[in-house]
Design a protein around this motif. Structure first.
Motif, PDB file in Angstrom:
ATOM      1  N   GLY A  37      14.729  -0.741  -0.279  1.00  0.00           N
ATOM      2  CA  GLY A  37      15.289  -1.286  -1.505  1.00  0.00           C
ATOM      3  C   GLY A  37      14.669  -2.591  -1.929  1.00  0.00           C
ATOM      4  O   GLY A  37      14.828  -3.025  -3.068  1.00  0.00           O
ATOM      5  N   SER A  38      13.940  -3.235  -1.017  1.00  0.00           N
ATOM      6  CA  SER A  38      13.305  -4.506  -1.346  1.00  0.00           C
ATOM      7  C   SER A  38      11.979  -4.253  -2.063  1.00  0.00           C
ATOM      8  O   SER A  38      11.454  -3.144  -2.070  1.00  0.00           O
ATOM      9  CB  SER A  38      13.074  -5.340  -0.084  1.00  0.00           C
ATOM     10  N   PHE A  39      11.441  -5.309  -2.629  1.00  0.00           N
ATOM     11  CA  PHE A  39      10.197  -5.205  -3.383  1.00  0.00           C
ATOM     12  C   PHE A  39       9.007  -5.097  -2.438  1.00  0.00           C
ATOM     13  O   PHE A  39       8.900  -5.828  -1.450  1.00  0.00           O
ATOM     14  CB  PHE A  39      10.039  -6.434  -4.284  1.00  0.00           C
ATOM     15  N   GLY A  40       8.111  -4.167  -2.728  1.00  0.00           N
ATOM     16  CA  GLY A  40       6.881  -4.017  -1.963  1.00  0.00           C
ATOM     17  C   GLY A  40       5.718  -3.709  -2.892  1.00  0.00           C
ATOM     18  O   GLY A  40       5.909  -3.181  -3.999  1.00  0.00           O
TER      19      GLY A  40
ATOM     20  N   ALA B  41      -9.658   3.207  -5.850  1.00  0.00           N
ATOM     21  CA  ALA B  41      -9.085   1.860  -5.778  1.00  0.00           C
ATOM     22  C   ALA B  41      -7.909   1.796  -6.734  1.00  0.00           C
ATOM     23  O   ALA B  41      -7.889   2.481  -7.774  1.00  0.00           O
ATOM     24  CB  ALA B  41     -10.123   0.790  -6.134  1.00  0.00           C
ATOM     25  N   GLY B  42      -6.904   0.979  -6.396  1.00  0.00           N
ATOM     26  CA  GLY B  42      -5.762   0.893  -7.285  1.00  0.00           C
ATOM     27  C   GLY B  42      -4.665  -0.003  -6.764  1.00  0.00           C
ATOM     28  O   GLY B  42      -4.858  -0.807  -5.837  1.00  0.00           O
ATOM     29  N   LEU B  43      -3.487   0.158  -7.358  1.00  0.00           N
ATOM     30  CA  LEU B  43      -2.325  -0.679  -7.074  1.00  0.00           C
ATOM     31  C   LEU B  43      -1.090   0.200  -6.985  1.00  0.00           C
ATOM     32  O   LEU B  43      -0.911   1.129  -7.780  1.00  0.00           O
ATOM     33  CB  LEU B  43      -2.137  -1.714  -8.193  1.00  0.00           C
ATOM     34  N   ALA B  44      -0.217  -0.094  -6.003  1.00  0.00           N
ATOM     35  CA  ALA B  44       1.063   0.591  -5.862  1.00  0.00           C
ATOM     36  C   ALA B  44       2.177  -0.443  -5.796  1.00  0.00           C
ATOM     37  O   ALA B  44       2.022  -1.499  -5.157  1.00  0.00           O
ATOM     38  CB  ALA B  44       1.083   1.468  -4.616  1.00  0.00           C
ATOM     39  N   ILE B  45       3.284  -0.144  -6.458  1.00  0.00           N
ATOM     40  CA  ILE B  45       4.456  -1.017  -6.466  1.00  0.00           C
ATOM     41  C   ILE B  45       5.677  -0.199  -6.062  1.00  0.00           C
ATOM     42  O   ILE B  45       5.895   0.906  -6.576  1.00  0.00           O
ATOM     43  CB  ILE B  45       4.676  -1.642  -7.860  1.00  0.00           C
ATOM     44  N   LEU B  46       6.477  -0.740  -5.122  1.00  0.00           N
ATOM     45  CA  LEU B  46       7.677  -0.064  -4.643  1.00  0.00           C
ATOM     46  C   LEU B  46       8.883  -0.978  -4.846  1.00  0.00           C
ATOM     47  O   LEU B  46       8.842  -2.168  -4.496  1.00  0.00           O
ATOM     48  CB  LEU B  46       7.560   0.297  -3.158  1.00  0.00           C
ATOM     49  N   TYR B  47       9.964  -0.388  -5.403  1.00  0.00           N
ATOM     50  CA  TYR B  47      11.170  -1.195  -5.609  1.00  0.00           C
ATOM     51  C   TYR B  47      12.347  -0.261  -5.873  1.00  0.00           C
ATOM     52  O   TYR B  47      12.257   0.651  -6.702  1.00  0.00           O
ATOM     53  CB  TYR B  47      10.976  -2.136  -6.804  1.00  0.00           C
ATOM     54  N   ARG B  48      13.430  -0.503  -5.142  1.00  0.00           N
ATOM     55  CA  ARG B  48      14.696   0.214  -5.343  1.00  0.00           C
ATOM     56  C   ARG B  48      14.511   1.736  -5.417  1.00  0.00           C
ATOM     57  O   ARG B  48      14.917   2.393  -6.382  1.00  0.00           O
ATOM     58  CB  ARG B  48      15.394  -0.286  -6.607  1.00  0.00           C
ATOM     59  N   GLY B  49      13.897   2.297  -4.419  1.00  0.00           N
ATOM     60  CA  GLY B  49      13.757   3.742  -4.359  1.00  0.00           C
ATOM     61  C   GLY B  49      12.750   4.340  -5.301  1.00  0.00           C
ATOM     62  O   GLY B  49      12.782   5.547  -5.570  1.00  0.00           O
ATOM     63  N   MET B  50      11.836   3.518  -5.821  1.00  0.00           N
ATOM     64  CA  MET B  50      10.826   4.005  -6.761  1.00  0.00           C
ATOM     65  C   MET B  50       9.454   3.480  -6.361  1.00  0.00           C
ATOM     66  O   MET B  50       9.324   2.348  -5.896  1.00  0.00           O
ATOM     67  CB  MET B  50      11.164   3.567  -8.187  1.00  0.00           C
ATOM     68  N   ARG B  51       8.438   4.315  -6.536  1.00  0.00           N
ATOM     69  CA  ARG B  51       7.048   3.893  -6.303  1.00  0.00           C
ATOM     70  C   ARG B  51       6.216   4.290  -7.517  1.00  0.00           C
ATOM     71  O   ARG B  51       6.244   5.430  -7.968  1.00  0.00           O
ATOM     72  CB  ARG B  51       6.468   4.556  -5.053  1.00  0.00           C
ATOM     73  N   ILE B  52       5.478   3.327  -8.044  1.00  0.00           N
ATOM     74  CA  ILE B  52       4.561   3.555  -9.150  1.00  0.00           C
ATOM     75  C   ILE B  52       3.167   3.163  -8.676  1.00  0.00           C
ATOM     76  O   ILE B  52       2.981   2.087  -8.095  1.00  0.00           O
ATOM     77  CB  ILE B  52       4.944   2.725 -10.390  1.00  0.00           C
ATOM     78  N   SER B  53       2.193   4.034  -8.899  1.00  0.00           N
ATOM     79  CA  SER B  53       0.834   3.713  -8.481  1.00  0.00           C
ATOM     80  C   SER B  53      -0.163   4.157  -9.534  1.00  0.00           C
ATOM     81  O   SER B  53       0.068   5.120 -10.282  1.00  0.00           O
ATOM     82  CB  SER B  53       0.494   4.367  -7.135  1.00  0.00           C
TER      83      SER B  53
END
Length: 369
Positions: free
Chosen positions: A286-289, A329-341
């Protein structure tokens, strides 16, 4: 219901497992084929995971769009962790370790179902006549069924079972040709956005049912903390895969280096088939990653239907290159049960008739519910 689906998928994969590891299953080393592993699913891992992917060469900024692998979409579902699975299914679908890895302490088992469409075109989409020195028009509509096993080892520092290896066994069933709807999707989308249609779909590969079997293994290695506050970690995820089928037959090796926060949450971003996928599954608390990543893959290609043409030989074709490389190459963001890459991909020339690099972007949204 989970047991029925898992058994059905396992039967479809049994022949592939036998080919992939006829001797390894009888090896005497410590492996998960001999000792039942305890399930280790956390509360978050007992939830469904949904995936939506879009890949398109519209993100290409170094060359003409709408050529080579021009579009791919996929939607997917990954089951909650299965606490109990029939031992016969487990034994039949567990691939032994083959690089001397320490035995796992626990495991998470899931089943996955997804569906997608890939579209391929030559560079000149204004010509209605056959183009014999460029790749043929082709579309692939498919459904995938998979078993995904995440192996863990206990970490005395954290007190948790940490994911260390990810195995995916997958069968792809589908169709190539007009029945896959490539012309309908591409040209109607072009009409919607005010772009000229592609005129050469009359020369596409003809209808052919497809079946493919894939095994992929990923390892999590080299994890280290660079800074404690704010936390900054690095790791490296090697991978190896083998695929057989009338769509694609290849062996591949590669890896992804990552830097960011909460790297334990997953095994890297997802990619659509027949390219090497990532992991639809992610843990997350649930934390920001977040993480930046860069990776590579090398493939030894025996067959690529999108270049070699229909299996019966009565279609356009070009000569595929036996070795293909790819950089991502790229970027992934995880927060509150969601991942966007987002991933940017560069692929070396795939066939001899044209000496050009393929470039496309991949957007992925994955959420847990």
């Amino acid at each position: 219901m989970h047991h029925i689906l898992a058994t059905t998928i396992a039967v479809a994969m049994a022949a592939f497992v036998t080919v992939a590891s006829p001797a390894g299953a009888q090896s005497s080393g410590p492996d998960e084929t001999k000792t039942p592993l305890r399930p280790s699913a956390t509360e978050d891992e007992q939830r469904n995971i949904y995936t939506f992917q879009v890949e398109n060469d519209v993100f290409n900024r170094f060359g003409k769009s709408d050529r080579d692998y021009t579009s791919g979409v996929r939607i997917g579902w990954l089951s909650p962790a299965i606490i109990e699975m029939p031992q016969g299914v487990v034994a039949m679908t567990t691939i032994p370790t083959f690089l001397g890895e320490p035995a796992a302490d626990s495991v998470i088992r899931r089943i996955a179902i997804s569906a997608g469409q890939n579209i391929y075109t030559p560079e000149n989409t204004d010509a209605s006549y056959p183009i014999y020195n460029d790749r043929p028009y082709a579309a692939w509509l498919y459904a995938s069924f998979a078993l995904q096993y995440t192996y863990k080892r206990h970490d005395p520092k954290t007190g948790f079972d940490e994911p260390t290896r990810l195995d995916t066994l997958q069968v792809d069933l589908g169709v190539i040709g007009p029945a896959a709807g490539g012309e309908f999707v591409q040209n109607n989308f072009h009409t919607l956005i005010g772009v000229s249609p592609s005129y050469g779909w009359g020369n596409q590969l003809h209808n052919e049912p497809t079946v493919g079997l894939t095994f992929e293994r990923r390892w999590r290695t080299g994890r280290a903390v660079l800074i404690d506050n704010p936390k900054l970690e690095v790791d490296f995820i090697p991978r190896a895969a083998l695929a057989v089928g009338n769509v694609a037959t290849y062996g591949s090796v590669g890896g992804t280096a990552r830097i960011g926060k909460n790297l334990r949450d997953d095994f890297g971003p997802t990619r659509a088939r027949p390219a090497l996928p990532g992991s639809d599954a992610f843990i997350g608390d649930g934390s920001f990653g977040w993480y930046l990543f860069a990776g590579f893959d090398g493939q030894a290609v025996a067959r690529n239907i999108f270049l070699d043409g229909n299996t019966d030989g009565f279609s356009q074709r070009v000569s595929h290159r036996p070795f293909v490389g790819e950089l991502q190459a790229g970027l992934a963001i995880l927060y509150r049960g969601m991942r966007i890459s987002y991933t940017q991909i560069l692929r070396t020339p795939e066939f001899f008739e044209r000496d050009r690099i393929t470039q496309f972007g991949s957007f992925n949204l994955t959420f847990r519910y």
